[in-house]
Design a protein around this motif. Structure first.
Motif, short mmCIF file in Angstrom:
data_model
loop_
_atom_site.label_atom_id
_atom_site.label_comp_id
_atom_site.label_asym_id
_atom_site.label_seq_id
_atom_site.Cartn_x
_atom_site.Cartn_y
_atom_site.Cartn_z
N ASP A 9 22.41 31.83 15.64
CA ASP A 9 21.16 31.26 16.13
C ASP A 9 21.49 30.58 17.46
O ASP A 9 22.64 30.20 17.71
N ASP A 11 19.08 28.12 19.60
CA ASP A 11 18.62 26.75 19.80
C ASP A 11 19.08 25.88 18.64
O ASP A 11 18.82 26.17 17.48
N GLY A 12 19.78 24.81 18.97
CA GLY A 12 20.28 23.91 17.93
C GLY A 12 21.68 24.26 17.46
O GLY A 12 22.30 23.47 16.75
N ASP A 205 21.00 26.23 12.40
CA ASP A 205 20.69 24.82 12.14
C ASP A 205 19.45 24.69 11.27
O ASP A 205 19.08 23.58 10.90
N ASP A 210 17.44 30.28 8.81
CA ASP A 210 18.69 30.90 9.27
C ASP A 210 19.64 31.19 8.09
O ASP A 210 20.08 32.32 7.91
MG LIG Z 1 17.86 26.94 15.63
#
Ligand SMILES: [Mg+2]
Length: 258
Positions: A9, A11-12, A205, A210
């Motif tokens: 993933d 973002d984060g 995250d 996810d």
């Molecule tokens: Mg994320």
């Protein structure tokens, strides 16, 4: 080590507001040195694959465009596999570059598939009626992702998933969702990595979208304590993540220990 591919993933996990998370650039380098295939997955439909690649490169990450699967790219693959040659009516508040090769229905032309992307001003009463009439008339309904809202400086905004729900309600037809937590985005990333689920690990995250979604497909799931992670959220999960690590910086060491 049985793992051959790492699905990440973005973002984060790698960045927050496009600033690299400490250790993330080095961790990616370490995964590559270990000979692992790396795939990047994002539900984003408001920026194109090439825009996201550019932003990640500016943030210091080394990647090729064919290593990044956006919800749009996965939607195009899904449409090619399941609705080859279909004329598609797309409502998406963003560029359609990731849907390259998909035939778009012009005004007044018959519609085989209604495709819903990011929410925004394109979702007018008129356009939603075009979509609803097409689905009632037999068109399939596909959501590029299932997100109901997102947060902006002005407050909560209605995202595409809410309009998918409205169209389902209006038509009685169930949509196929492509983005996480649905399987299609993971399936496309595994296909690009030429890897079976059992030989892959997904790092995210978001516990549900996810980690647990990947585990449901037989992919190992690793939760990072960065980005949207909230303290202890994994303890209530059933099943548990295969691992929870402080950040992506700890991933190479975790993989070494397998
Ligand atoms: Mg994320």
């Amino acid at each position: 080590m049985a793992i051959r591919a790492v699905l990440l993933d973005i973002d984060g996990v790698l960045v927050v507001s496009w600033h690299p998370i400490p250790g993330a650039v080095d961790a990616l380098r370490a995964l590559r040195s270990a000979g692992l295939s790396v795939q990047f997955l994002t539900n984003t439909t408001s920026a194109t694959q090439s825009e996201i690649v550019d932003r990640l490169r500016i943030s210091g990450f080394d990647l090729e465009p064919d290593e990044l699967t956006t919800a749009g790219v996965a939607t195009a693959a899904y449409l090619r596999d399941h609705h080859a040659g279909a004329r598609c009516f797309v409502l998406n508040d963003g560029p359609l570059d990731d849907l390259a090769g998909i035939e778009l229905a012009g005004p007044g032309e018959p519609i085989d598939v209604v495709v819903i992307g990011s929410g925004g001003p394109v979702f007018t009463w008129e356009q939603l009626n075009v979509a609803a009439r097409a689905v009632i008339g037999g068109a399939a309904l596909v959501g590029m992702h299932g997100a109901k809202t997102w947060l902006t400086d002005d407050g909560i905004c209605i995202d595409g998933g809410t309009f998918v729900g409205a169209l389902e309600r209006a038509t009685g037809v169930s949509a196929t969702i492509v983005g996480k937590p649905a399987p299609a985005l993971f399936v496309e990333a595994l296909r690009r990595a030429r890897t079976d689920p059992a030989d892959a690990v997904m790092v995210g995250d978001d516990l549900a979208a996810d980690v647990l979604a990947a585990q449901a497909l037989g992919i190992r799931g690793v939760l990072v304590r960065t980005g949207k992670y909230r303290d202890g959220s994994e303890n209530a999960a059933e099943p548990r993540p295969d691992a929870t690590i402080n950040s992506i910086a700890d991933l190479p060491r975790w993989l070494d220990g397998l």
